[in-house]
Design a protein around this motif. Structure first.
Motif, PDB file in Angstrom:
ATOM      1  N   GLY A   7       1.966   8.275 -11.658  1.00 33.94           N
ATOM      2  CA  GLY A   7       2.199   7.156 -12.564  1.00 33.94           C
ATOM      3  C   GLY A   7       3.577   7.091 -13.177  1.00 33.94           C
ATOM      4  N   GLU A   8       4.523   7.862 -12.666  1.00 36.81           N
ATOM      5  CA  GLU A   8       5.879   7.775 -13.196  1.00 36.81           C
ATOM      6  C   GLU A   8       6.587   6.553 -12.604  1.00 36.81           C
ATOM      7  OE1 GLU A   8       8.042  11.356 -12.592  1.00 36.81           O
ATOM      8  OE2 GLU A   8       6.625  12.611 -13.705  1.00 36.81           O
ATOM      9  N   GLY A   9       7.435   5.965 -13.420  1.00 35.73           N
ATOM     10  CA  GLY A   9       8.144   4.777 -12.976  1.00 35.73           C
ATOM     11  C   GLY A   9       7.320   3.507 -13.182  1.00 35.73           C
ATOM     12  N   GLN A  22       2.860   5.849  -3.075  1.00 36.75           N
ATOM     13  CA  GLN A  22       3.970   6.629  -3.608  1.00 36.75           C
ATOM     14  C   GLN A  22       3.900   6.704  -5.130  1.00 36.75           C
ATOM     15  OE1 GLN A  22       6.222   8.347  -1.872  1.00 36.75           O
ATOM     16  NE2 GLN A  22       7.165   9.070  -3.777  1.00 36.75           N
ATOM     17  N   PHE A  23       3.516   5.602  -5.763  1.00 40.92           N
ATOM     18  CA  PHE A  23       3.387   5.566  -7.224  1.00 40.92           C
ATOM     19  C   PHE A  23       2.302   6.544  -7.685  1.00 40.92           C
ATOM     20  CE2 PHE A  23       1.349   3.667 -11.026  1.00 40.92           C
ATOM     21  CZ  PHE A  23       2.429   3.734 -11.906  1.00 40.92           C
ATOM     22  N   GLU A  24       1.197   6.579  -6.944  1.00 38.61           N
ATOM     23  CA  GLU A  24       0.097   7.478  -7.315  1.00 38.61           C
ATOM     24  C   GLU A  24       0.473   8.942  -7.102  1.00 38.61           C
ATOM     25  OE1 GLU A  24      -3.075   5.945  -4.961  1.00 38.61           O
ATOM     26  OE2 GLU A  24      -3.606   4.377  -6.428  1.00 38.61           O
ATOM     27  N   GLN A  52       0.831  -1.211   0.000  1.00 39.17           N
ATOM     28  CA  GLN A  52       0.000   0.000   0.000  1.00 39.17           C
ATOM     29  C   GLN A  52       0.860   1.254   0.000  1.00 39.17           C
ATOM     30  OE1 GLN A  52      -3.458  -0.101  -0.297  1.00 39.17           O
ATOM     31  NE2 GLN A  52      -3.043   2.054  -0.786  1.00 39.17           N
ATOM     32  N   MET A  53       1.964   1.210   0.728  1.00 39.04           N
ATOM     33  CA  MET A  53       2.879   2.356   0.737  1.00 39.04           C
ATOM     34  C   MET A  53       3.485   2.578  -0.641  1.00 39.04           C
ATOM     35  SD  MET A  53       4.784   1.654   4.410  1.00 39.04           S
ATOM     36  CE  MET A  53       6.103   2.804   4.041  1.00 39.04           C
TER      37      MET A  53
END
Length: 485
Positions: free
Chosen positions: A47-49, A41-43, A36-37
């Motif tokens: 959406g980068e990475g 972080q992705f959100e 979830q962490m």
């Protein structure tokens, strides 16, 4: 595997694990928090990475079925022609019969075709060593193999009889225990295992004998049209899914992919095999012939491997480098020439010369050793409703004992995939059996078997080199892997 006779009756899949033999424990709180962490972080980065992949829960053996995926039943499941695809299994060897058994337990309709006219039409190979597939055998409803032999000791010699390696439970525990399931291997003749699987199908009548595949083609509507040569006449059949389980020279593979793209690849050596009854060796006192010892002897060129075949016989496998044309010529000369060549090359320590000289010519065969380049997924993807298992998909040399093991795992994995991917609510007819089942199955099969093909090819080289004479209480070639770590 329990000792004793298989229970009479039938089997059906365990509903608690859906026939997989394993159940998920679910994600731990820690794993869920970490995921979830990472997702948060992705959100935040819009959406980068690379997006985090949700971890899978650890699997554990299903207690309800003791990990086999099967439960005893008064009768086989009713064949579900409405929801499941009808499978045409091409090839009645170990892999093909195993797939038929796994389908039977799940109510998946199938027809098993074999070009031979009967069970004993030709030799189905010699002895097998069951390793990873021991659990798969239970997943096929075979909980005992009366003709199995358990080995608990493995010895490696130089040609004068000097021991340069030894392992197994009797080495580590210094005991004469012969039947422990730990650090042991199970040996059985290929025909005995094949017969035990056929018993699950109700006998030999479950096979369409004498059916030689001529060609197949996708139907205009759905499914696959097949043509077989039967008693000199062409007979048509139809199926929703075709599975080629027809060996290293697979007709299904040839029709699907062609022979030129992934041709047979000669591995530089020939194998000569024989079976010798212990009764023929009376008066020969050797601890190596206790029906629980595997031993091999090598000189850096020739190598012989001798294992228990039944409780009262041994199987030997002599191999050595030879140009392909010479290997083909020697094999074509037949048992007498093969026996003479084997005896000439193995005037070594007892009991090797006695075993080879005593072996009847009728129990000797030989062949050049081949495999094929590893299949790529895209070659299978064009097959639509056609796939391959066992040696048809990933043939390998016999030197790691993995051919039958992988075929059994393929068969059980595919049947489980069909059961899961073609349920009533799956709409597999609309999506296609490839998308519903085959793409995932083939990806897993090719990934699992790739290292076995590679290791088996490497063994064809190092077992006939000075590496085999490495002193150490471990399987030959392991020293190479240590150097590469």
């Amino acid at each position: 595997m329990k000792k004793g006779k298989n229970e009479e009756g039938s089997w059906t899949i365990c509903q608690e694990c859906q026939g997989r033999g394993k159940k998920s424990r679910g994600l731990s709180d820690k794993a869920r928090r970490h995921y979830q962490m990472a997702l948060d972080q992705f959100e935040k980065t819009k959406g980068e990475g690379i997006a985090p992949v949700r971890p899978k829960g650890h699997l554990h053996s299903c207690l309800n079925c003791s990990g086999s995926g099967l439960l005893h039943s008064a009768s086989h499941p009713v064949v579900d022609k409405e929801n499941y695809p009808h499978i045409a299994i091409i090839g009645g060897g170990i892999g093909g019969v195993a797939l038929a058994v796994a389908c039977l337990h799940r109510g998946i309709p199938f027809t098993l075709y074999e070009r031979d006219n009967n069970f004993d039409a030709r030799s189905q190979g010699y002895g097998l060593t069951l390793q990873q597939a021991s659990k798969a055998i239970e997943g096929l409803g075979v909980f005992s193999l009366d003709e199995r032999v358990i080995s608990t000791r493995h010895v490696v010699h130089t040609t004068d009889g000097k021991v340069i390696g030894e392992w197994g439970i009797r080495k580590w525990m210094q005991s004469d225990v012969k039947t422990s399931s730990k650090r042991t291997n199970m040996h059985i003749s290929r025909q005995s295992l094949r017969s035990a699987l056929l018993e699950q199908l109700g006998g030999h009548d479950a096979v369409q004998w004498g059916h030689q595949l001529i060609d197949f083609a996708a139907c205009e509507g759905e499914g696959v049209d097949l043509n077989f040569l039967v008693d000199g006449k062409i007979q048509p059949f139809k199926a929703d899914l075709v599975v080629g389980a027809d060996g290293i020279r697979s007709s299904v593979r040839r029709l699907l992919i062609g022979e030129d793209i992934t041709p047979l690849r000669y591995l530089g050596c020939i194998v000569i095999l024989g079976i010798c009854p212990l009764s023929a060796l009376k008066g020969l006192d050797s601890s190596l012939l206790d029906s629980a010892t595997v031993f091999q002897t090598a000189n850096g060129n020739e190598r012989i491997y001798i294992m228990p075949y039944t409780s009262d016989s041994v199987m030997w496998q002599l191999s050595f480098p030879m140009p392909e044309n010479e290997a083909k010529a020697l094999s074509a000369q037949g048992p007498q020439a093969l026996k003479e060549e084997a005896c000439r090359r193995t005037q070594w320590h007892d009991p090797i010369p006695q075993i080879l000289s005593t072996t009847l010519e009728a129990q000797i065969s030989g062949y050049p050793v081949y495999d094929r380049e590893l299949l790529k997924l895209e070659l299978l993807e064009k097959g639509g409703q056609v796939t391959l298992i066992g040696d048809a998909a990933h043939p390998m040399s016999p030197f790691k004992g993995q051919g039958a093991n992988q075929a059994l795992l393929d068969a059980l994995t595919l049947a489980r995939g069909i059961s899961r991917g073609c349920r009533a609510a799956s709409q597999w007819r609309k999506a296609g059996v490839r998308e519903s089942v085959l793409t995932e199955f083939e990806s897993e099969m090719l990934e699992r078997s790739a290292s076995k093909v590679k290791d088996s090819a490497e063994a064809a080289q190092f077992l006939h080199s000075e590496i085999v004479l490495h002193e150490g209480d471990e399987p030959r070639g392991r020293c190479l892997k240590k150097k590469n770590v």
